[in-house]
Design a protein around this motif. Structure first.
Motif, mmCIF file in Angstrom:
data_model
loop_
_atom_site.group_PDB
_atom_site.id
_atom_site.type_symbol
_atom_site.label_atom_id
_atom_site.label_comp_id
_atom_site.label_asym_id
_atom_site.label_seq_id
_atom_site.Cartn_x
_atom_site.Cartn_y
_atom_site.Cartn_z
ATOM 1 N N PRO A 126 0.847 -1.195 0.000
ATOM 2 C CA PRO A 126 0.000 0.000 0.000
ATOM 3 C C PRO A 126 0.883 1.246 0.000
ATOM 4 N N SER A 127 0.478 2.261 -0.701
ATOM 5 C CA SER A 127 1.359 3.407 -0.932
ATOM 6 C C SER A 127 1.800 4.108 0.346
ATOM 7 N N ASN A 128 1.014 3.995 1.434
ATOM 8 C CA ASN A 128 1.428 4.651 2.675
ATOM 9 C C ASN A 128 2.555 3.889 3.389
ATOM 10 N N GLN A 129 2.952 2.738 2.839
ATOM 11 C CA GLN A 129 4.018 1.939 3.437
ATOM 12 C C GLN A 129 5.332 2.030 2.645
ATOM 13 N N LEU A 130 5.450 3.035 1.787
ATOM 14 C CA LEU A 130 6.655 3.171 0.973
ATOM 15 C C LEU A 130 7.912 3.236 1.833
ATOM 16 N N GLU A 131 7.887 4.022 2.880
ATOM 17 C CA GLU A 131 9.105 4.193 3.674
ATOM 18 C C GLU A 131 9.537 2.894 4.345
ATOM 19 N N LEU A 132 8.617 2.027 4.667
ATOM 20 C CA LEU A 132 8.983 0.743 5.256
ATOM 21 C C LEU A 132 9.872 -0.045 4.295
ATOM 22 N N ALA A 133 9.461 -0.117 3.037
ATOM 23 C CA ALA A 133 10.255 -0.860 2.051
ATOM 24 C C ALA A 133 11.621 -0.218 1.851
ATOM 25 N N LEU A 134 11.674 1.098 1.784
ATOM 26 C CA LEU A 134 12.951 1.777 1.587
ATOM 27 C C LEU A 134 13.870 1.564 2.784
ATOM 28 N N TRP A 135 13.329 1.630 3.986
ATOM 29 C CA TRP A 135 14.141 1.412 5.179
ATOM 30 C C TRP A 135 14.697 -0.003 5.214
ATOM 31 N N LEU A 136 13.866 -0.987 4.871
ATOM 32 C CA LEU A 136 14.320 -2.374 4.883
ATOM 33 C C LEU A 136 15.423 -2.602 3.855
ATOM 34 N N GLU A 137 15.242 -2.092 2.631
ATOM 35 C CA GLU A 137 16.256 -2.295 1.591
ATOM 36 C C GLU A 137 17.555 -1.575 1.949
ATOM 37 N N ALA A 138 17.451 -0.369 2.472
ATOM 38 C CA ALA A 138 18.654 0.376 2.847
ATOM 39 C C ALA A 138 19.361 -0.282 4.021
ATOM 40 N N ASN A 139 18.608 -0.843 4.942
ATOM 41 C CA ASN A 139 19.219 -1.444 6.120
ATOM 42 C C ASN A 139 20.063 -2.654 5.753
ATOM 43 N N ARG A 140 19.554 -3.465 4.829
ATOM 44 C CA ARG A 140 20.372 -4.628 4.482
ATOM 45 C C ARG A 140 21.489 -4.277 3.507
ATOM 46 N N MET A 141 21.317 -3.199 2.710
ATOM 47 C CA MET A 141 22.429 -2.768 1.876
ATOM 48 C C MET A 141 23.557 -2.210 2.732
ATOM 49 N N GLY A 142 23.216 -1.430 3.745
ATOM 50 C CA GLY A 142 24.245 -0.765 4.529
ATOM 51 C C GLY A 142 24.648 -1.461 5.807
ATOM 52 N N LYS A 143 23.814 -2.404 6.302
ATOM 53 C CA LYS A 143 24.072 -2.966 7.631
ATOM 54 C C LYS A 143 23.887 -4.475 7.685
ATOM 55 N N LEU A 144 24.153 -5.164 6.579
ATOM 56 C CA LEU A 144 24.001 -6.622 6.596
ATOM 57 C C LEU A 144 25.138 -7.306 7.334
ATOM 58 N N LEU A 145 26.360 -6.865 7.091
ATOM 59 C CA LEU A 145 27.531 -7.588 7.614
ATOM 60 C C LEU A 145 27.547 -7.710 9.137
ATOM 61 N N PRO A 146 27.169 -6.674 9.908
ATOM 62 C CA PRO A 146 27.188 -6.851 11.363
ATOM 63 C C PRO A 146 26.280 -7.971 11.858
ATOM 64 N N ALA A 147 25.259 -8.309 11.069
ATOM 65 C CA ALA A 147 24.320 -9.344 11.493
ATOM 66 C C ALA A 147 24.617 -10.703 10.861
ATOM 67 N N MET A 148 25.640 -10.763 10.014
ATOM 68 C CA MET A 148 25.950 -12.019 9.340
ATOM 69 C C MET A 148 26.735 -12.930 10.289
ATOM 70 N N THR A 149 26.259 -14.134 10.497
ATOM 71 C CA THR A 149 26.905 -15.071 11.410
ATOM 72 C C THR A 149 27.174 -16.394 10.703
ATOM 73 N N GLN A 150 28.043 -17.190 11.279
ATOM 74 C CA GLN A 150 28.332 -18.505 10.728
ATOM 75 C C GLN A 150 27.083 -19.376 10.723
ATOM 76 N N GLN A 151 26.272 -19.251 11.773
ATOM 77 C CA GLN A 151 25.054 -20.051 11.838
ATOM 78 C C GLN A 151 24.100 -19.710 10.682
ATOM 79 N N LYS A 152 23.938 -18.416 10.383
ATOM 80 C CA LYS A 152 23.074 -18.015 9.259
ATOM 81 C C LYS A 152 23.631 -18.536 7.940
ATOM 82 N N LEU A 153 24.946 -18.440 7.779
ATOM 83 C CA LEU A 153 25.556 -18.933 6.553
ATOM 84 C C LEU A 153 25.320 -20.433 6.407
#
Length: 469
Positions: A126-153
């Motif tokens: 829904p169009s009122n949720q645009l910022e949610l999608a942008l925040w999620l995509e930006a968060n994993r583009m910029g902050k994925l590595l700190p959350a990457m663990t051997q268990q997830k891999l």
């Protein structure tokens, strides 16, 4: 709002009384299509495309990274597809699988996909949720590595291995997407190896290997972000700059090797694959002009004329009239580097063996090479492609994806508004020139699936041995 001046128009003459069916005199024509497009680039290199349309209160967010299996190095294959999974396993501010939960809870849909030249992620909300999608995509583009663990891999590596077993190794005909590129591209070419990667390479991947791959390719300067649908451009730009602007530019990615190939195989290649199947199936590949080139559009129309929908040549001849095949289709891979592939895919009817199937398909292709396609066949193919394209552009998700494609491959999303005209410019002569140059016996690669309990014998591919009508 997007303006779709794409009404289908045809002229026809009438024979006899007004109750007779009209006979077309000219190819279907589409008026010009204009979808509004605004582009800009952030200082960190992120290319942004906006396409505003207030027809429905939904918005599509589409993010393409210019990385696919072609960017993997020997011994480390499968990383691009592995990251399709890893990027849904959480980032610094998002828990594992929370990306799915948040989007679905907001009434949206999402997914990702991997191909030889790109990886993409997309949400429609829904169009009122645009910022949610942008925040999620930006968060994993910029902050994925700190959350990457051997268990997830380890977990996602097992998921990918199971996916390979389910979708390829244990699926009837499932290995064709691995075996056909391996047959058609030289061993040293980036398109040769499997999109899914090898089991050994995936097992050997370390956390350090995976982190380095992410740092190299999942950066803003190697990405395109597209928003299409119901949003205000000024507000969307503010959100994009706030969420994506602080992400640092990448350190550069290694260049791909020279991917140029000769236009022809210079021989008829062949591989026979015994499989747990009931019916033989043939994948017949031809080396073809790269996606987006002028010659590509003739190849694309050729594929549609041969095997797109029920009115196509191969479905009419092999499925309906001669009843050799249970199904027949043709399509291009749409590869933008080095060389593309045009593929004919035909499954035999019960009682038709693999050798006969290949001969019958060869007969039909030889006939097209000798006599060419008729103008009515080309006109039908162009009209079908244009109709499918214009129809798809009415969906925000499809429009966003296509804009990302043209921005990623050509740095020019405005090509979207030129596609209808590009196909309209294809002539019967240009299609038949492509056929004469590219569909001959010196540019064929047969991947033939046969039932495991049947001896394949000597499969004859030469046109001279093809079955008579």
């Amino acid at each position: 709002m997007a303006r779709y001046d794409s009404t289908c128009v045809t002229r026809a003459r009438w024979k006899g009384d007004v109750n007779r069916v009209p006979v077309p005199e000219a190819r279907v024509q589409f008026r010009s299509m204009h979808i509004p497009i605004v582009t800009f680039r952030l200082q960190n290199g992120l290319f942004v495309t906006l396409s505003e349309d207030h027809t429905a209160p939904i918005v599509a967010v589409n993010l393409w990274y210019h990385v696919g299996s072609a960017n993997e190095r020997p011994g480390r294959t499968g990383f691009a597809h592995l990251f399709e999974h890893m990027l849904f396993q959480g980032s610094a501010d998002v828990e594992a699988n929370e990306h799915f939960e948040l989007v679905q809870r907001a009434g949206g849909t999402l997914n990702g996909s991997t191909w030889l030249e790109r990886t993409n992620y997309f949400e429609t909300l829904p169009s009122n949720q645009l910022e949610l999608a942008l925040w999620l995509e930006a968060n994993r583009m910029g902050k994925l590595l700190p959350a990457m663990t051997q268990q997830k891999l380890d977990t996602q590596r097992d998921v990918v291995m199971n996916e390979r077993r389910w979708s390829m190794d244990n699926q009837p005909y499932g290995t064709w997407m691995e075996k056909l590129p391996a047959l058609c591209f030289p061993e040293t070419h980036p398109f040769h190896h499997s999109l899914m990667g090898s089991m050994d390479d995936l097992a050997a991947a370390s956390l350090e290997d995976v982190a380095k791959f992410f740092e190299t390719y999942y950066t803003p300067d190697n990405a395109v972000l597209t928003i299409a649908g119901d949003f205000e451009p000024g507000e969307a730009r503010r959100m994009i700059e706030a969420h994506f602007g602080p992400i640092p530019r990448g350190k550069g990615k290694p260049p791909l090797p020279n991917m140029t190939l000769p236009p022809l195989f210079d021989q008829w290649k062949r591989e026979v694959v015994p499989d747990d199947i009931m019916l033989p199936r043939l994948f017949l590949g031809f080396r073809s002009p790269v996606f987006g080139s002028k010659e590509y559009y003739a190849a694309s129309v050729c594929g549609a004329a041969l095997g797109l929908r029920n009115g196509s040549r191969l479905r009419r001849r092999l499925v309906r009239e001669r009843q050799i095949a249970a199904d027949a289709s043709a399509f291009t891979y749409d590869l933008a580097k080095g060389a593309d592939l045009l593929v004919v895919d035909v499954t035999a009817r019960p009682g038709v063996g693999a050798e006969q199937l290949e001969q019958e398909v060869a007969y039909e292709i030889d006939q097209v090479v000798r006599d060419g396609l008729e103008a009515t066949e080309v006109e039908r193919a162009v009209a079908v492609i244009q109709t499918m394209f214009v129809t798809s552009m009415q969906q925000a998700g499809e429009r966003a994806d296509r804009l990302s494609l043209f921005a990623t491959y050509f740095d020019n999303p405005d090509r979207l508004n030129e596609e209808v005209e590009r196909y309209a410019a294809v002539t019967t002569e240009s299609v038949n020139n492509f056929i004469r140059e590219r569909l001959g016996e010196n540019n064929r690669a047969s991947l033939v699936y046969v039932p495991r309990d049947e001896a394949p014998g000597e499969l004859v591919g030469a046109g001279a041995a093809a079955a008579s009508q």
